[in-house]
Design a protein around this motif. Structure first.
Motif, PDB file in Angstrom:
ATOM      1  N   GLN A   1      57.480  47.289  75.755  1.00 33.36           N
ATOM      2  CA  GLN A   1      58.324  46.387  76.508  1.00 33.36           C
ATOM      3  C   GLN A   1      57.677  46.106  77.848  1.00 33.36           C
ATOM      4  OE1 GLN A   1      62.419  47.516  76.709  1.00 33.36           O
ATOM      5  NE2 GLN A   1      62.705  46.522  78.644  1.00 33.36           N
TER       6      GLN A   1
ATOM      7  N   ASP B   1      62.022  31.804  78.898  1.00 34.19           N
ATOM      8  CA  ASP B   1      63.311  32.165  79.487  1.00 34.19           C
ATOM      9  C   ASP B   1      63.320  31.682  80.933  1.00 34.19           C
ATOM     10  OD1 ASP B   1      65.480  33.375  80.663  1.00 34.19           O
ATOM     11  OD2 ASP B   1      64.995  35.410  80.006  1.00 34.19           O
TER      12      ASP B   1
ATOM     13  N   GLN C   1      63.650  34.205  83.665  1.00 33.04           N
ATOM     14  CA  GLN C   1      62.454  35.004  83.896  1.00 33.04           C
ATOM     15  C   GLN C   1      61.409  34.210  84.683  1.00 33.04           C
ATOM     16  OE1 GLN C   1      62.092  37.968  81.285  1.00 33.04           O
ATOM     17  NE2 GLN C   1      59.925  38.344  81.409  1.00 33.04           N
TER      18      GLN C   1
ATOM     19  N   ASN D   1      65.899  35.687  74.899  1.00 33.83           N
ATOM     20  CA  ASN D   1      65.575  37.113  74.786  1.00 33.83           C
ATOM     21  C   ASN D   1      66.039  37.720  73.476  1.00 33.83           C
ATOM     22  OD1 ASN D   1      64.073  38.091  76.978  1.00 33.83           O
ATOM     23  ND2 ASN D   1      65.841  37.928  78.318  1.00 33.83           N
ATOM     24  N   SER D   2      67.108  37.174  72.895  1.00 38.68           N
ATOM     25  CA  SER D   2      67.707  37.771  71.695  1.00 38.68           C
ATOM     26  C   SER D   2      67.700  36.807  70.522  1.00 38.68           C
ATOM     27  CB  SER D   2      69.150  38.208  72.000  1.00 38.68           C
ATOM     28  OG  SER D   2      69.183  39.069  73.105  1.00 38.68           O
TER      29      SER D   2
ATOM     30  N   ALA E   1      58.221  35.201  76.899  1.00 41.01           N
ATOM     31  CA  ALA E   1      58.897  35.631  78.133  1.00 41.01           C
ATOM     32  C   ALA E   1      59.118  34.446  79.065  1.00 41.01           C
ATOM     33  CB  ALA E   1      58.073  36.712  78.835  1.00 41.01           C
TER      34      ALA E   1
ATOM     35  N   ARG F   1      59.459  36.630  68.866  1.00 47.50           N
ATOM     36  CA  ARG F   1      58.394  35.960  69.632  1.00 47.50           C
ATOM     37  C   ARG F   1      57.157  35.764  68.745  1.00 47.50           C
ATOM     38  NH1 ARG F   1      59.329  38.709  75.671  1.00 47.50           N
ATOM     39  NH2 ARG F   1      61.260  37.604  76.059  1.00 47.50           N
TER      40      ARG F   1
END
Length: 1017
Positions: free
Chosen positions: A2, A211, A214, A710-711, A208, A904
């Protein structure tokens, strides 16, 4: 692995989830703490010197600080009566460019080492241990490698693998190419196919940065701290990643991954000496001290505020398409190594922002200028950020003025004493509540402060900080206002950052990547291209080979306990409602749950249930408006929530229970207050404030929209399961893309009157004692009191107050009967196949395929469970992650469904093909008995994962699965054979046998759109 874009800034006590573990009210010695209390400062142990031994009563632990004599490595041990032992080693990693070198290094060190030269020992150990946690994290300024396990032999095995990986990695070029980036033919076997960028981290960071939150948080950090390591992207800017060379990676390891730059942390009830001996002998004894040049200087303070702007991708799921701007004012504060100042700023931050009584909530959220607060970041020096997302462009100047004015109002008015007490009460709850991952929470909490040479033990003495804080307020009633003047009013180091959507954002990203690609290709000679092709074939060949992992340590199936630990519960009634009582060492806390059936709810109300759940505890009740209700909940409870709950029947795929779960906790002394709040919520909730409802709707819709990037794999899995079981259909309604789109529609409604009218209708069906069952977890000493208080509650909320029935505890299991009575059959449900594609503004995909199989008690469920773990480790990981370049992927079994997924992922059809080939692989029996044994270890590590006292008995309460049913399933898991795995793979997953659903979330895809078998949303 992560990748953490931000380190904790020491301003978020709440996030750290501090929990006490010992059932006693006072700190008392336990076997774990007694051993370390015997150590003395100056004592030498296995190459280490004890610096200090400190009892930390707040957290029921004793801390031992040590230093390694030869290397200067720092060490902290937290001895605590907890079987879930944790190890972590963190290194200060300070990149000075955007290539993502610490992040790619984090991935690559776990791909083989001197003692364990097999490829991917990290992922292989997931299946050779009973670990309760294994991972690695890259933050802005440190990299951490933690694991936890309850098994002593396992701890030593994992410690050996982690030490060798971190300090003696192979760092092979092919591993760097696989995990970081590479230029390779699209089809590695075809030299005429176009050259493209590939790599796990390359695709992870593309995901990433899809998002928007982010993107904003990263840019904010880079611009607020521009002069050193925080001015770059530690995880890697996707287009800068291809600038990193293998040589640079190895150099970064040599300069940063040295014990002199390391901080070791161990936690739990295992002997410290054993850890020290192993760490010294296997790693530290082979090094001499160096002086690592990794210290981070303070950011020079600006003499005047700055402004900046960033663009992002438009969000198709945004509650209001015309309001997609974000604005934030960020302030550089103090050094996080000052523990009291950090504690004070943490409390100040919560007082200003958290909940409807906070000044900034009133000033920014309630006027409905935007939908929710914007991101916050942190590093060596703490920062505070306040702002809004989901705003119109014309409101940007207004928001700037509101922020400045609100600081002025706080300076003038201060904070109510009751709000401060509520916050301190929250800290008391956090210290008493016990979690199963306390060691990991502790490691994460101390990481940033310790990373910059702060004292981690001081950070743990929370009661001392509370006492110091109370004294500071007593000595100076304007203590907090003066902090606001110093850190905000007079602070010239302020960044105002705005973000707005750009319709061409994705197009520009694609174009920039293409330009970067072409630039790299143009620099290649024919010889270079041939070399790329040959390296691609070499990597593919290695990825395709069965790896010999015999050098790695492993537990045996015989190391697994043959029987489960039985959880004793008693059942009875309160006010006529069935109750499960579970006596546990809850450290002075009481945990209450209630399941309310939805079986009588009309179909047209079903989509509204999640909204009802999210607002029912936030709109006021009884004589309290929503602000007073929030204050009372903060003062008297550890939180009160209602959530949807859909549980498949354990023996029949077409039966299920649908309901809402009420959850709350409190200190034993506050039990009457907590139940009084529930009584008011049941009897007189407020459904008359449209303005309040709109604020909550906008926040909820924004949160759902933000969560997809993210999900996405969870949304894909939920959608793929929709047409396979009644449970799957309900879960899509309550928590899938259908719910996201529904909340977007509600947020767009100009008038919410109709929604307000719907809420009382739902309440009549749900909050009804006739369709309820309850559960209480508390200490034995307080259980009878809790039972009596619960009886009062149930009698207060009963539709007929005359039907008062006395509280009693009886031996027969009426709970199981109550649960079975609420299970519902779906007579009209017919499983069918469907393929759904959701075009999303992402550069990567989330892919899932679900197959209908068997329920929990079916004899084949265990074999399908083992198959899912084995297929993930032995086939899908190699195909989807190593060859395909996705960040993750695999298979899981549960709820009657066998589910494939990827996360991803640069591919779609290729991944679906890998799922099908995985089934062929299983049917052909291309696996060994060792593969099966490893899969069993992996399954049991999840089955036997620790359960907190607050959650004991909850599986039985929610799903009706008794310890007897769990033990029967356990025995079936042990009995799984190669024949049973091949059999279930063919019978349930084989072509022509399966009923499946497929879902993909990802960028526009013409191939899918032209295929009539796909439904495009």
């Amino acid at each position: 692995m992560q990748q953490l874009m931000q380190a904790s800034n020491g301003l978020s006590l709440g996030k750290s989830s501090f929990q006490g573990h010992n059932p006693s009210w006072r700190f008392r010695s336990t076997p774990a703490t007694e051993r370390v209390l015997q150590y003395q400062a100056g004592q030498k142990i296995h190459g280490f010197t004890v610096k200090e031994v400190v009892a930390v009563p707040d957290l029921f632990l004793t801390a031992v600080k040590l230093t390694h004599d030869n290397t200067g490595a720092q060490y902290l041990h937290a001895a605590r009566d907890d079987k879930n032992n944790l190890f972590s080693v963190q290194l200060r990693t300070t990149p000075m460019d955007n290539t993502g070198v610490p992040h790619i290094l984090e991935h690559t060190v776990l791909c083989g080492s001197e003692k364990y030269p097999c490829r991917d020992p990290f992922f292989k150990m997931l299946n050779r241990s009973l670990s309760t946690f294994m991972n690695a994290f890259t933050a802005s300024d440190f990299t951490m490698y933690p694991f936890s396990t309850q098994n002593g032999k396992d701890f030593q095995n994992l410690l050996s693998v982690y030490l060798d990986a971190v300090f003696f990695p192979c760092l092979g070029e092919l591993d760097f190419r696989q995990e970081g980036w590479r230029l390779e033919n699209e089809n590695p076997s075809d030299p005429t196919s176009p050259l493209v960028f590939k790599g796990v981290v390359f695709n992870e960071m593309k995901g990433a940065f899809s998002d928007n939150e982010q993107v904003y948080a990263q840019y904010l950090q880079n611009k607020l701290y521009p002069d050193h390591t925080y001015g770059v992207v530690s995880g890697g800017e996707p287009l800068a990643i291809p600038d990193l060379s293998w040589e640079q990676l190895k150099h970064f390891h040599a300069t940063h991954y040295h014990p002199s730059n390391a901080r070791f942390f161990t936690y739990g009830d295992m002997p410290l000496e054993q850890h020290l001996k192993q760490i010294h002998e296997e790693a530290l004894s082979k090094f001499e001290r160096t002086e690592p040049d990794t210290a981070v200087p303070n950011q020079p303070h600006w003499d005047r505020p700055r402004e900046d702007h960033v663009t992002c991708s438009p969000d198709a799921m945004a509650p209001d398409a015309s309001k997609q701007n974000t604005l934030c004012m960020s302030y550089l504060l103090g050094d996080i190594t000052d523990t009291f100042e950090g504690f004070t700023l943490s409390l100040l931050s919560s007082l200003m922002i958290s909940g409807p009584n906070a000044p900034f909530y009133k000033a920014l959220i309630e006027p409905k200028i935007g939908t929710d607060f914007s991101s916050v970041v942190g590093t060596k020096e703490a920062s505070f950020s306040i702002g809004l997302q989901g705003m119109a462009e014309e409101d940007i100047e207004k928001v700037k003025q509101i922020i400045i004015q609100t600081f002025d109002e706080i300076i003038a008015n201060g904070f109510e004493e009751e709000r401060i007490e509520a916050l301190l009460h929250k800290i008391e709850i956090q210290m008493k509540h016990q979690s199963t991952s306390f060691g990991l929470s502790l490691a994460s909490y101390i990481a940033s402060c310790w990373n910059h040479d702060g004292d981690p033990v001081q950070l743990l003495k929370i009661s001392d900080r509370v006492t110091q804080f109370r004294q500071a307020l007593k000595d100076n009633p304007r203590f907090l206002q003066e902090k606001v003047v110093h850190y905000f009013k007079d602070n010239t180091h302020r960044l105002t950052l705005s973000m707005s959507p750009d319709e061409a954002y994705l197009e520009k990203q694609v174009k920039a990547e293409e330009e970067k690609l072409q630039k790299n290709i143009q620099a290649l000679s024919e010889s270079d291209k041939k070399d790329i092709y040959e390296k691609g074939l070499e990597l593919l060949s290695i990825q395709s080979k069965t790896q010999d992992a015999s050098c790695l340590p492993a537990l045996k199936v015989s190391d697994i306990e043959p029987t489960i630990a039985v959880t004793r519960v008693e059942t009875g009634t309160a006010g006529g409602v069935p109750v499960q009582y579970c006596e546990q060492p809850t450290n002075g806390m009481v945990y209450f749950r209630a399941m309310c059936s939805l079986n009588s709810l009309p179909e047209d109300l079903r989509l509204y249930v999640p909204l009802f759940c999210s607002v029912i505890t936030k709109m006021g009740c009884g004589g309290l408006d929503y602000r007073q209700q929030d204050q009372q909940m903060e003062l008297k409870t550890g939180g009160m929530s209602i959530s949807t709950s859909v549980n498949p029947d354990y023996s029949n795929m077409d039966m299920y229970e649908q309901g809402v779960l009420l959850s709350s906790s409190c200190l034993e002394r506050n039990l009457p207050d907590m139940f009084h709040l529930w009584s008011d919520i049941f009897n007189s909730p407020h459904f008359d404030d449209e303005e309040r409802l709109r604020v909550l709707v906008m926040m909820s819709a924004q949160e759902l929209a933000n969560g997809i990037s993210n999900s996405g794999h969870m949304y894909a899995m939920t959608r793929a399961a929709r047409n396979l079981t009644p449970t799957g259909e309900l879960q899509e309604t309550f928590g899938g893309m259908e719910q996201v789109k529904f909340m977007k529609r509600v947020a767009e409604m100009p008038d919410l009157t109709q929604v307000l009218r719907t809420l009382p209708r739902i309440k009549r069906h749900i909050l009804n004692p006739l369709n309820m069952r309850c559960a209480v977890n508390a200490t034995p000493q307080k259980m009878s009191n809790a039972a009596g208080q619960l009886d009062n509650l149930m009698c207060n909320v009963a539709s007929n107050k005359k039907d008062r029935k006395p509280v009693h505890i009886i031996p027969c299991d009426i709970l199981t009967r109550a649960h079975r009575n609420l299970v519902k059959r779906s007579p009209n449900f017919k499983p069918c196949q469907m393929k759904t594609f959701f075009p999303m503004p992402f550069p990567i995909n989330f892919v899932s395929e679900c197959i209908r199989t068997v329920p929990f008690t079916h004899e084949d469920c265990a074999s399908l469970n083992i198959l899912a773990r084995m297929m993930t480790a032995k086939y899908l990981h190699g195909e989807i992650r190593e060859k395909g370049g996705a960040y993750g992927g695999g298979a899981r079994m549960g709820g009657g469904l066998f589910t494939f997924y990827s996360y991803r992922d640069p591919n779609t059809v290729q991944t679906l093909s890998a799922f099908r080939k995985g089934v062929d692989w299983a049917i052909s029996g291309q696996f060994t008995q060792q593969d099966i044994n490893e899969a069993k270890l992996s399954v049991f590590s999840a089955v036997d994962s620790p359960v907190a006292p607050s959650d004991k008995g909850m599986g039985r309460f929610l799903s009706g699965i008794t310890d007897e049913l769990k033990q029967a399933h356990r025995e079936r898991l042990f009995a799984v054979t190669d024949k049973s795995i091949v059999d279930v793979a063919g019978r349930y997953l084989g072509i022509g046998q399966r009923t499946c659903g497929v879902a993909i979330l990802g960028p526009e895809n013409d191939t899918i759109k032209k295929d009539p078998s796909w439904v495009v949303k």
